[in-house]
Design a protein around this motif. Structure first.
Motif, short mmCIF file in Angstrom:
data_model
loop_
_atom_site.label_atom_id
_atom_site.label_comp_id
_atom_site.label_asym_id
_atom_site.label_seq_id
_atom_site.Cartn_x
_atom_site.Cartn_y
_atom_site.Cartn_z
N GLU A 48 0.84 -1.19 0.00
CA GLU A 48 0.00 0.00 0.00
C GLU A 48 0.88 1.23 0.00
O GLU A 48 1.92 1.26 0.65
N VAL A 49 0.43 2.26 -0.70
CA VAL A 49 1.15 3.52 -0.75
C VAL A 49 0.26 4.59 -0.13
O VAL A 49 -0.90 4.74 -0.51
N ASP A 50 0.81 5.30 0.86
CA ASP A 50 0.09 6.39 1.49
C ASP A 50 0.04 7.56 0.50
O ASP A 50 1.08 8.08 0.10
N PRO A 51 -1.16 7.98 0.08
CA PRO A 51 -1.25 9.03 -0.95
C PRO A 51 -0.70 10.39 -0.49
O PRO A 51 -0.21 11.15 -1.30
N TRP A 103 4.26 -2.70 3.34
CA TRP A 103 3.82 -4.04 2.98
C TRP A 103 2.78 -4.49 3.99
O TRP A 103 2.95 -4.29 5.20
N VAL A 104 1.73 -5.12 3.51
CA VAL A 104 0.67 -5.62 4.36
C VAL A 104 0.64 -7.14 4.20
O VAL A 104 0.64 -7.65 3.07
N PHE A 105 0.64 -7.85 5.33
CA PHE A 105 0.62 -9.31 5.30
C PHE A 105 -0.66 -9.81 5.96
O PHE A 105 -1.09 -9.27 6.96
N GLU A 106 -1.21 -10.86 5.38
CA GLU A 106 -2.46 -11.41 5.89
C GLU A 106 -2.33 -12.94 5.90
O GLU A 106 -1.78 -13.53 4.98
N SER A 107 -2.82 -13.53 6.96
CA SER A 107 -2.80 -15.00 7.02
C SER A 107 -4.15 -15.49 7.55
O SER A 107 -4.83 -14.80 8.29
N SER A 108 -4.48 -16.71 7.15
CA SER A 108 -5.73 -17.29 7.62
C SER A 108 -5.59 -17.70 9.08
O SER A 108 -4.49 -17.98 9.56
#
Length: 194
Positions: free
Chosen positions: A80-83, A90-95
Motif C-alpha cells: 500500500e502507498v500512502d497518498p 507491505w501488508v501481510f495477511e494470514s488465515s
C-alpha cells in the motif's frame, strides 16, 4: 489389491486439498522456464520468446500472489502507498489456524516451488553470462525480480503469521489477557481495603 496411500506431505498432487489450484500454480511456475529454455526450438524470433515469457511470468506473479498463496498456504500480501506522504508499506495477511488447517502436501509443493524458481533463474543468468548471451539478461533480470519479490514477500508473510499465531495463542488460549484484565479491575475495587 489396494495401493498404499502416500503419507500426508508427500509430493503427490493427489493428496492436495486444492488440486486444480496446485496444478495451475505449478503450470505457471514451469511454463515460463520451458518457454525460455525451449522457445528457440519452435521459433527464431527472440522478441516472441521474450514477450511470451514475460506474459507467463506476470501471470505466475499474479496467480501466486492473489490466488495460490491464499488457497494453498493461507497467506496473502500486498503493498500500500500512502497518498499523502508517498510512503510504501507491505501488508501481510494470514488465515486463522483455528478455522483453517493447511494441507502438508500443498504447503510442501508451495514452498519448494517458491524457492526453487529464483534459484533456477539465477542459474540461467549465470549460464547466459558464461555463454555471452547478453541479449537474454534483461529477461532473466525481470524473472529474477518477480520471483524473488514473491519469495521474500511470502517468507515475511509466513514469519508474520507464525509470530502473530504464537502471540495470539499465548494471550487467548491460556486466557492470559482475561486474567490480567480481571485482576486489574479487581485490584481497583479492593484498593484501600485491608
Amino acid at each position: 489389491m489396494e495401493s498404499a496411500q502416500p503419507p500426508q506431505g508427500s509430493l503427490s498432487w493427489r493428496l492436495s486439498s486444492h488440486p486444480i489450484t496446485l496444478l495451475t500454480f505449478l503450470a505457471f511456475r514451469v511454463s515460463s522456464l520451458l518457454v525460455y529454455l525451449f522457445g528457440v526450438i519452435f521459433t527464431d524470433n527472440m522478441v516472441m520468446i521474450f514477450i511470451i515469457t514475460i506474459l507467463l511470468l506476470a501471470a505466475d506473479f499474479y496467480y501466486l500472489k492473489n490466488i495460490a498463496g491464499r488457497r494453498l498456504v493461507g497467506l496473502r500480501w500486498w503493498n500500500e502507498v500512502d497518498p499523502s506522504s508517498g510512503d510504501s508499506r507491505w501488508v501481510f495477511e494470514s488465515s486463522d489456524p483455528a478455522t483453517r488447517a493447511i494441507n502438508a502436501t500443498d504447503s510442501r509443493f508451495f514452498w519448494l516451488a517458491i524457492y526453487a524458481q529464483p534459484v533456477l533463474w539465477v542459474a540461467l543468468a549465470i549460464l547466459a553470462l558464461v555463454r555471452l548471451k547478453f541479449m537474454w539478461l534483461p529477461l532473466v533480470a525481470i524473472a529474477i525480480t518477480l520471483t524473488i519479490t514473491n519469495s521474500l514477500a511470502f517468507s515475511r508473510c509466513d514469519k508474520f503469521s507464525q509470530a502473530s499465531n504464537i502471540a495470539g495463542s499465548a494471550l487467548y488460549s491460556s486466557n492470559l489477557a482475561g486474567n490480567i484484565a480481571s485482576n486489574m479491575v479487581g485490584r481497583m475495587f479492593t484498593f484501600g481495603r485491608s
